[in-house]
Write an enzyme that holds these catalytic residues in place. Sequence first.
Site, PDB file in Angstrom:
ATOM      1  N   LYS A   1       0.896  -1.171   0.000  1.00 60.40           N
ATOM      2  CA  LYS A   1       0.000   0.000   0.000  1.00 60.40           C
ATOM      3  C   LYS A   1       0.920   1.203   0.000  1.00 60.40           C
ATOM      4  O   LYS A   1       1.661   1.453   0.939  1.00 60.40           O
ATOM      5  CB  LYS A   1      -0.888  -0.010   1.248  1.00 60.40           C
ATOM      6  CG  LYS A   1      -2.223   0.686   1.101  1.00 60.40           C
ATOM      7  CD  LYS A   1      -2.133   2.197   0.932  1.00 60.40           C
ATOM      8  CE  LYS A   1      -1.887   2.903   2.244  1.00 60.40           C
ATOM      9  NZ  LYS A   1      -1.595   4.342   2.046  1.00 60.40           N
TER      10      LYS A   1
ATOM     11  N   GLU B   1      -0.178   7.861   0.378  1.00 60.63           N
ATOM     12  CA  GLU B   1      -1.082   8.678  -0.444  1.00 60.63           C
ATOM     13  C   GLU B   1      -0.489  10.038  -0.814  1.00 60.63           C
ATOM     14  O   GLU B   1      -0.922  10.652  -1.786  1.00 60.63           O
ATOM     15  CB  GLU B   1      -2.438   8.861   0.243  1.00 60.63           C
ATOM     16  CG  GLU B   1      -2.412   9.353   1.674  1.00 60.63           C
ATOM     17  CD  GLU B   1      -2.424   8.198   2.673  1.00 60.63           C
ATOM     18  OE1 GLU B   1      -1.509   7.343   2.598  1.00 60.63           O
ATOM     19  OE2 GLU B   1      -3.316   8.175   3.541  1.00 60.63           O
TER      20      GLU B   1
ATOM     21  N   GLY C   1       5.968   3.499   9.715  1.00 60.20           N
ATOM     22  CA  GLY C   1       5.180   4.719   9.830  1.00 60.20           C
ATOM     23  C   GLY C   1       5.101   5.182  11.276  1.00 60.20           C
ATOM     24  O   GLY C   1       5.982   4.884  12.089  1.00 60.20           O
TER      25      GLY C   1
ATOM     26  N   THR D   1      -0.477   4.960  13.946  1.00 66.01           N
ATOM     27  CA  THR D   1      -0.946   4.015  12.934  1.00 66.01           C
ATOM     28  C   THR D   1      -0.480   2.602  13.286  1.00 66.01           C
ATOM     29  O   THR D   1      -1.230   1.628  13.126  1.00 66.01           O
ATOM     30  CB  THR D   1      -0.423   4.416  11.534  1.00 66.01           C
ATOM     31  OG1 THR D   1      -0.758   5.779  11.304  1.00 66.01           O
ATOM     32  CG2 THR D   1      -1.031   3.575  10.451  1.00 66.01           C
ATOM     33  N   GLY D   2       0.735   2.491  13.775  1.00 67.86           N
ATOM     34  CA  GLY D   2       1.271   1.179  14.165  1.00 67.86           C
ATOM     35  C   GLY D   2       0.362   0.513  15.196  1.00 67.86           C
ATOM     36  O   GLY D   2       0.063  -0.679  15.116  1.00 67.86           O
TER      37      GLY D   2
ATOM     38  N   GLU E   1       8.169  -0.695  12.236  1.00 65.12           N
ATOM     39  CA  GLU E   1       9.273   0.268  12.149  1.00 65.12           C
ATOM     40  C   GLU E   1       8.653   1.634  12.357  1.00 65.12           C
ATOM     41  O   GLU E   1       8.049   2.194  11.439  1.00 65.12           O
ATOM     42  CB  GLU E   1       9.937   0.189  10.762  1.00 65.12           C
ATOM     43  CG  GLU E   1      10.682  -1.108  10.493  1.00 65.12           C
ATOM     44  CD  GLU E   1      12.010  -1.214  11.226  1.00 65.12           C
ATOM     45  OE1 GLU E   1      12.430  -0.237  11.868  1.00 65.12           O
ATOM     46  OE2 GLU E   1      12.626  -2.280  11.160  1.00 65.12           O
TER      47      GLU E   1
ATOM     48  N   CYS F   1      12.912   9.185  10.118  1.00 62.24           N
ATOM     49  CA  CYS F   1      12.586   8.548  11.402  1.00 62.24           C
ATOM     50  C   CYS F   1      13.799   8.533  12.321  1.00 62.24           C
ATOM     51  O   CYS F   1      13.675   8.667  13.531  1.00 62.24           O
ATOM     52  CB  CYS F   1      12.072   7.146  11.172  1.00 62.24           C
ATOM     53  SG  CYS F   1      13.195   6.157  10.187  1.00 62.24           S
TER      54      CYS F   1
ATOM     55  N   GLU G   1       8.125  13.384  18.658  1.00 60.44           N
ATOM     56  CA  GLU G   1       8.719  13.457  17.320  1.00 60.44           C
ATOM     57  C   GLU G   1       8.180  14.705  16.611  1.00 60.44           C
ATOM     58  O   GLU G   1       6.978  14.966  16.639  1.00 60.44           O
ATOM     59  CB  GLU G   1       8.326  12.196  16.534  1.00 60.44           C
ATOM     60  CG  GLU G   1       9.076  12.050  15.235  1.00 60.44           C
ATOM     61  CD  GLU G   1       8.734  10.746  14.503  1.00 60.44           C
ATOM     62  OE1 GLU G   1       7.561  10.358  14.497  1.00 60.44           O
ATOM     63  OE2 GLU G   1       9.660  10.142  13.942  1.00 60.44           O
TER      64      GLU G   1
HETATM   65  P1  NAD Z   1       1.671   7.295   8.932  1.00 56.41           P
HETATM   66  O1  NAD Z   1       1.596   6.326  10.060  1.00 56.41           O
HETATM   67  O2  NAD Z   1       0.707   8.405   8.926  1.00 56.41           O
HETATM   68  O3  NAD Z   1       1.445   6.544   7.547  1.00 56.41           O
HETATM   69  C1  NAD Z   1       2.272   5.468   7.148  1.00 56.41           C
HETATM   70  C2  NAD Z   1       1.501   4.622   6.176  1.00 56.41           C
HETATM   71  O4  NAD Z   1       0.417   4.029   6.884  1.00 56.41           O
HETATM   72  C3  NAD Z   1       0.869   5.374   4.999  1.00 56.41           C
HETATM   73  O5  NAD Z   1       0.965   4.579   3.840  1.00 56.41           O
HETATM   74  C4  NAD Z   1      -0.576   5.499   5.418  1.00 56.41           C
HETATM   75  O6  NAD Z   1      -1.455   5.594   4.335  1.00 56.41           O
HETATM   76  C5  NAD Z   1      -0.792   4.208   6.156  1.00 56.41           C
HETATM   77  N1  NAD Z   1      -1.902   4.190   7.115  1.00 56.41           N
HETATM   78  C6  NAD Z   1      -2.421   5.227   7.818  1.00 56.41           C
HETATM   79  N2  NAD Z   1      -3.423   4.782   8.605  1.00 56.41           N
HETATM   80  C7  NAD Z   1      -3.534   3.450   8.395  1.00 56.41           C
HETATM   81  C8  NAD Z   1      -4.362   2.431   8.942  1.00 56.41           C
HETATM   82  N3  NAD Z   1      -5.286   2.697   9.850  1.00 56.41           N
HETATM   83  N4  NAD Z   1      -4.176   1.166   8.533  1.00 56.41           N
HETATM   84  C9  NAD Z   1      -3.222   0.863   7.607  1.00 56.41           C
HETATM   85  N5  NAD Z   1      -2.407   1.781   7.057  1.00 56.41           N
HETATM   86  C10 NAD Z   1      -2.555   3.065   7.447  1.00 56.41           C
HETATM   87  O7  NAD Z   1       3.167   7.767   8.870  1.00 56.41           O
HETATM   88  P2  NAD Z   1       3.783   8.817   7.847  1.00 56.41           P
HETATM   89  O8  NAD Z   1       3.342  10.156   8.283  1.00 56.41           O
HETATM   90  O9  NAD Z   1       3.541   8.374   6.452  1.00 56.41           O
HETATM   91  O10 NAD Z   1       5.346   8.620   8.109  1.00 56.41           O
HETATM   92  C11 NAD Z   1       5.991   9.270   9.120  1.00 56.41           C
HETATM   93  C12 NAD Z   1       6.202   8.360  10.304  1.00 56.41           C
HETATM   94  O11 NAD Z   1       6.860   7.166   9.894  1.00 56.41           O
HETATM   95  C13 NAD Z   1       7.105   8.970  11.332  1.00 56.41           C
HETATM   96  O12 NAD Z   1       6.620   8.703  12.620  1.00 56.41           O
HETATM   97  C14 NAD Z   1       8.432   8.259  11.094  1.00 56.41           C
HETATM   98  O13 NAD Z   1       9.281   8.284  12.190  1.00 56.41           O
HETATM   99  C15 NAD Z   1       7.988   6.909  10.717  1.00 56.41           C
HETATM  100  N6  NAD Z   1       9.026   6.198   9.929  1.00 56.41           N
HETATM  101  C16 NAD Z   1       9.700   5.149  10.492  1.00 56.41           C
HETATM  102  C17 NAD Z   1      10.706   4.507   9.783  1.00 56.41           C
HETATM  103  C18 NAD Z   1      11.481   3.346  10.371  1.00 56.41           C
HETATM  104  O14 NAD Z   1      12.127   2.620   9.629  1.00 56.41           O
HETATM  105  N7  NAD Z   1      11.454   3.150  11.685  1.00 56.41           N
HETATM  106  C19 NAD Z   1      11.028   4.934   8.494  1.00 56.41           C
HETATM  107  C20 NAD Z   1      10.313   6.009   7.959  1.00 56.41           C
HETATM  108  C21 NAD Z   1       9.303   6.619   8.689  1.00 56.41           C
END
Ligand code: NAD
Length: 481
Positions: free
Chosen positions: A180, A183, A233, A237-238, A255, A289, A385
């Site tokens: 996925k 967006e 992410g 969301t995690g 992650e 991140c 963060e």
């Molecule tokens: P986010 O959690 O908003 O979104 C990440 C992904 O999850 C997107 O594709 C989004 O569409 C999807 N998503 C959102 N809600 C969902 C749901 N309910 N079910 C399934 N999927 C869903 O994060 P972001 O704003 O895209 O990214 C930034 C975050 O990611 C920061 O917190 C950053 O630290 C973290 N990050 C971590 C790593 C790592 O390797 N540890 C790497 C990059 C980013």
Amino acid sequence: MNTLIKDNLVRNYVAGEWQAGDNQKSIAIEDPATGKVITHCALASDKSLAQALKGARESFESGVLKDMKPVERAKLMARVAIEIRKLVDEGGELLCRESGKTLDDAKAEFSEAADYFDYYGGIADKIEGKSIPLGPDYVDYTILEPYGISAQIVPWNFPVSLAARSLAPALAAGNSVIIKSPELDPLGVAALGLALERANVPKGIVSILNGIGSDLGAKLVASKDIDQIVFTGSVATGRAILKSAANEVVPALMELGGKSAGIVYKDADIEEVLESVKWGIFFNAGQVCSAMSRLLVCRERYDEVLERCVKLAESLTIDHGLKNPDLTAIISENQLEDIESKITQAKNEGVDVATGGSRIERTGHFMAPTILSNVNPNSRIAQEEIFGPVLCLIPFTSNEEAIEIANSTEFGLVAGVFTKDLSLAHKTASALKAGQVFVNEWYAGGMATPFGGIGKSGFGREKGVEALYNYVRTKNIAIKL
Ligand code: NAD
């Protein structure tokens, strides 16, 4: 890119076919540095998701990848790497425009994605089990099997490289994968579909779906027909995804975010520190991140480091990513507002803004490189963060205090130490709560070094040989002779 973008619309790669989705819904993709719409992206429908799941299941069960001779699977991975490299220029420009990052960094993401395929392709024929001695009457051995369907949710900050980071080991191990895409910038990830298609990855093995996280993303991870979730992410969301994973008892790799600290000891080489600050917090506009979002500096060097950090921040070139400046745009207006509101709240609590502190008044979503000084380590700005070009400088008096402050957030992704004293570096590294510690160079390491967090930064490891083992499970076979 004609296959990818037709009639100003980027499509979904569903079980080997390019589809607009049957509900005609699409989202506008904006250039963060101009605020202008560059193209539209078709959202995958429920029907597309069902087709992707069916294609993934059928291709997995057919054995077309998992039962392929491992050495042939390795060659297939190498072909994907070659096809991704062919996309470096065109794909890099798309990624630059949709994400705001520099053109060079966007191209580097495609190169890195190709490297992931070479790296894990190199291990595809070395996924070995072991034999366990049970005495003369038994033969016992383990085999490492792919899970089945790996559902992978990708964030927007390094979409192409992070998609490949999970896709490559999953394929090397013989899984089917449904991605996925994020967006906000789905185009580069969609382009990976072209490389997979051109490399003749069997149909159904990979689908790349565009969709809104709370809609398509949530449906994918809640599906009864997936065997693994890989999420990169935010913590929020995690958490939501882990609830879905719990419902269906599906293993998940997390992650998540970070609030990582570098520690500058008395004998640190300040040039090394400054170089690390430049990359650590200003690279990709701080939307990393593992960014260096806190810098803990011993009092003896504090004023010097503060002055040099301010000078550095004020010297950065700021422009459209196509011009390869030092500092690029923030991905969206929402993200920029979020960064600004965190700084406003910190200002209200009396934080000292040494430079920056607000958006830059120009077209696009630009945040001024910001240095906050004498930050209270327990304040919200030092604990949450920010995901922008904002560095919290915090003085410390003793080495023990530095470690205590570094370990005081709920995260634990990475940490850094700056000193010439190897013994001190080593002892500090073992005391730091983080999945990875950099000594004298932020982001030291690479594809071969395991990456992942502890605490709210998540669990499981990506990168390196270790990550491959996230994509297989052990079966033990015991034979009574
Ligand atoms: P986010 O959690 O908003 O979104 C990440 C992904 O999850 C997107 O594709 C989004 O569409 C999807 N998503 C959102 N809600 C969902 C749901 N309910 N079910 C399934 N999927 C869903 O994060 P972001 O704003 O895209 O990214 C930034 C975050 O990611 C920061 O917190 C950053 O630290 C973290 N990050 C971590 C790593 C790592 O390797 N540890 C790497 C990059 C980013």
